[in-house]
Motif scaffolding. Structure first.
Motif, PDB file in Angstrom:
ATOM      1  N   PRO A 267       0.921  -1.215   0.001  1.00 49.35           N
ATOM      2  CA  PRO A 267      -0.193   0.166  -0.083  1.00 49.35           C
ATOM      3  C   PRO A 267       0.943   1.142   0.229  1.00 49.35           C
ATOM      4  N   LEU A 268       1.895   1.305   0.678  1.00 47.00           N
ATOM      5  CA  LEU A 268       3.146   2.264   0.911  1.00 47.00           C
ATOM      6  C   LEU A 268       3.181   2.572  -1.203  1.00 47.00           C
ATOM      7  N   ALA A 269       3.918   1.632  -1.708  1.00 49.96           N
ATOM      8  CA  ALA A 269       4.503   2.006  -3.247  1.00 49.96           C
ATOM      9  C   ALA A 269       2.611   2.596  -3.645  1.00 49.96           C
ATOM     10  N   VAL A 270       2.163   2.041  -3.653  1.00 50.94           N
ATOM     11  CA  VAL A 270       1.154   2.223  -4.857  1.00 50.94           C
ATOM     12  C   VAL A 270       1.106   4.011  -3.838  1.00 50.94           C
ATOM     13  N   ALA A 271       0.645   4.224  -2.607  1.00 53.10           N
ATOM     14  CA  ALA A 271       0.645   5.292  -1.993  1.00 53.10           C
ATOM     15  C   ALA A 271       1.437   6.368  -2.800  1.00 53.10           C
ATOM     16  N   LEU A 272       2.440   6.542  -2.957  1.00 56.69           N
ATOM     17  CA  LEU A 272       3.432   7.030  -3.229  1.00 56.69           C
ATOM     18  C   LEU A 272       3.662   7.079  -4.868  1.00 56.69           C
ATOM     19  N   LEU A 273       3.196   6.129  -6.076  1.00 60.06           N
ATOM     20  CA  LEU A 273       2.919   6.223  -7.328  1.00 60.06           C
ATOM     21  C   LEU A 273       1.998   7.248  -7.994  1.00 60.06           C
ATOM     22  N   SER A 274       0.872   7.028  -6.807  1.00 58.31           N
ATOM     23  CA  SER A 274      -0.565   7.678  -7.018  1.00 58.31           C
ATOM     24  C   SER A 274      -0.029   8.880  -6.717  1.00 58.31           C
ATOM     25  N   ARG A 275       0.470   9.450  -6.104  1.00 63.83           N
ATOM     26  CA  ARG A 275       1.115  10.973  -5.684  1.00 63.83           C
ATOM     27  C   ARG A 275       1.821  11.333  -6.961  1.00 63.83           C
ATOM     28  N   ALA A 276       2.415  10.421  -7.425  1.00 65.23           N
ATOM     29  CA  ALA A 276       3.659  10.704  -7.949  1.00 65.23           C
ATOM     30  C   ALA A 276       2.462  11.140  -9.464  1.00 65.23           C
ATOM     31  N   MET A 277       1.804  10.679 -10.148  1.00 67.81           N
ATOM     32  CA  MET A 277       0.870  11.157 -11.071  1.00 67.81           C
ATOM     33  C   MET A 277       0.474  12.675 -10.982  1.00 67.81           C
ATOM     34  N   LEU A 278       0.227  13.829  -9.761  1.00 68.25           N
ATOM     35  CA  LEU A 278      -0.541  15.011  -9.492  1.00 68.25           C
ATOM     36  C   LEU A 278       0.706  16.116 -10.250  1.00 68.25           C
ATOM     37  N   PRO A 279       1.901  15.546  -9.896  1.00 68.98           N
ATOM     38  CA  PRO A 279       2.489  17.134 -11.396  1.00 68.98           C
ATOM     39  C   PRO A 279       2.303  17.021 -12.174  1.00 68.98           C
ATOM     40  N   LEU A 280       2.105  15.814 -12.943  1.00 71.78           N
ATOM     41  CA  LEU A 280       2.107  15.354 -14.673  1.00 71.78           C
ATOM     42  C   LEU A 280       0.765  16.471 -14.815  1.00 71.78           C
ATOM     43  N   LEU A 281       0.260  15.405 -14.359  1.00 76.97           N
ATOM     44  CA  LEU A 281      -1.495  16.637 -14.423  1.00 76.97           C
ATOM     45  C   LEU A 281      -1.637  18.019 -14.412  1.00 76.97           C
ATOM     46  N   MET A 282      -0.646  18.181 -13.519  1.00 78.67           N
ATOM     47  CA  MET A 282      -0.428  20.337 -12.988  1.00 78.67           C
ATOM     48  C   MET A 282       0.022  20.268 -14.516  1.00 78.67           C
ATOM     49  N   ARG A 283       1.060  19.770 -14.806  1.00 79.02           N
ATOM     50  CA  ARG A 283       1.403  20.338 -16.002  1.00 79.02           C
ATOM     51  C   ARG A 283       1.211  20.160 -17.059  1.00 79.02           C
ATOM     52  N   TRP A 284       0.130  19.113 -17.416  1.00 76.36           N
ATOM     53  CA  TRP A 284      -0.184  18.350 -18.627  1.00 76.36           C
ATOM     54  C   TRP A 284      -1.901  20.113 -18.995  1.00 76.36           C
ATOM     55  N   GLN A 285      -2.769  19.876 -17.824  1.00 79.24           N
ATOM     56  CA  GLN A 285      -3.309  20.733 -17.651  1.00 79.24           C
ATOM     57  C   GLN A 285      -3.760  22.200 -17.459  1.00 79.24           C
ATOM     58  N   PRO A 286      -4.493  23.190 -18.378  1.00 77.77           N
ATOM     59  CA  PRO A 286      -4.146  23.875 -17.854  1.00 77.77           C
ATOM     60  C   PRO A 286      -4.873  24.440 -16.095  1.00 77.77           C
ATOM     61  N   ASN A 287      -5.031  25.686 -15.053  1.00 79.57           N
ATOM     62  CA  ASN A 287      -5.725  25.653 -13.920  1.00 79.57           C
ATOM     63  C   ASN A 287      -7.493  26.098 -14.672  1.00 79.57           C
ATOM     64  N   ALA A 288      -8.013  25.346 -14.084  1.00 77.47           N
ATOM     65  CA  ALA A 288      -9.869  25.672 -15.003  1.00 77.47           C
ATOM     66  C   ALA A 288     -10.145  27.447 -13.535  1.00 77.47           C
ATOM     67  N   ARG A 289      -9.817  27.250 -12.931  1.00 80.21           N
ATOM     68  CA  ARG A 289     -10.290  28.703 -12.293  1.00 80.21           C
ATOM     69  C   ARG A 289      -8.399  29.384 -12.177  1.00 80.21           C
ATOM     70  N   ARG A 290      -8.767  31.066 -12.308  1.00 83.13           N
ATOM     71  CA  ARG A 290      -8.127  31.752 -11.850  1.00 83.13           C
ATOM     72  C   ARG A 290      -7.752  32.180 -10.331  1.00 83.13           C
ATOM     73  N   SER A 291      -7.224  30.880  -9.438  1.00 81.83           N
ATOM     74  CA  SER A 291      -7.674  31.178  -7.968  1.00 81.83           C
ATOM     75  C   SER A 291      -7.865  29.673  -7.724  1.00 81.83           C
ATOM     76  N   GLY A 292      -7.246  28.963  -6.275  1.00 83.67           N
ATOM     77  CA  GLY A 292      -7.127  28.512  -5.745  1.00 83.67           C
ATOM     78  C   GLY A 292      -5.593  27.661  -5.379  1.00 83.67           C
ATOM     79  N   LEU A 293      -5.503  26.672  -4.775  1.00 84.33           N
ATOM     80  CA  LEU A 293      -4.545  25.803  -4.132  1.00 84.33           C
ATOM     81  C   LEU A 293      -3.519  25.142  -5.368  1.00 84.33           C
ATOM     82  N   SER A 294      -4.283  24.599  -6.357  1.00 79.69           N
ATOM     83  CA  SER A 294      -3.273  24.155  -7.525  1.00 79.69           C
ATOM     84  C   SER A 294      -3.096  25.323  -8.655  1.00 79.69           C
ATOM     85  N   GLN A 295      -3.853  26.608  -8.495  1.00 83.57           N
ATOM     86  CA  GLN A 295      -3.601  27.790  -9.308  1.00 83.57           C
ATOM     87  C   GLN A 295      -2.886  28.385  -8.769  1.00 83.57           C
TER      88      GLN A 295
END
Length: 175
Positions: free
Chosen positions: A68-96
């Protein structure tokens, strides 16, 4: 859940409510920002917690205490990829406010997650990484179609979906 303040679970619930509770991107984003939880969000959390509980119980019962620790590591590693690929949908917020991570940081995060998960899962880590990248691709396309990009809630939902799919896959492979 305690360490993150249930941030990813909140994102999953908000996305479920917003993506399927609104009829246009602006309304979906309003629903996702609302602090109240709706029926879709409740159902998403119940299913998420139930599936994770069952898969964790199975894996731990089989003696796979580190998977489960390995799955947690790998699943969280996807978030920067998604942040880089998709634009922010809002002009404010945590991701933006965090911005788009540089490519070097993405590759470093992905590489670190795989390297750390290798001793825990072996070569299965590579397969899970590829599978999570495909899931992230699907969630990114869905988010773009529903709200025009990603938000912190989308990132949390992506992590949750990857983790659930990873635990289900490992449970099926190792049981």
């Amino acid at each position: 859940i305690l360490l993150s303040g249930a941030m990813h679970e909140d994102g999953l619930a908000d996305c479920a409510d917003g993506f399927w509770g609104g009829f246009d991107p602006a309304r979906r984003l309003d629903i996702m920002k609302d602090s109240q939880i709706g029926s879709y969000g409740v159902l998403a959390l119940i299913l998420s917690m139930g599936l994770r509980w069952q898969m964790l119980a199975l894996l731990l019962g089989l003696g796979h205490i580190w998977s489960p620790l390995a799955v947690a590591l790998l699943s969280r590693a996807m978030l920067p990829l998604l942040m880089r690929w998709q634009p922010n949908a809002r002009r404010s917020g945590l991701s933006q406010s965090v911005g788009r991570p540089p490519r070097r940081a993405i590759f470093l995060g992905l590489g670190l997650a795989v390297v750390l998960s290798l001793p825990l899962l072996g070569l299965i880590s590579f397969g899970l990484g590829v599978m999570f990248a495909l899931v992230t691709l699907g969630i990114g396309h869905l988010a773009h179609a529903k709200i025009g990009g990603q938000t912190g809630d989308v990132l949390g939902a992506c992590q949750q979906v990857c983790e659930i799919i990873g635990l289900l896959t490992l449970s099926a492979m190792l049981a």
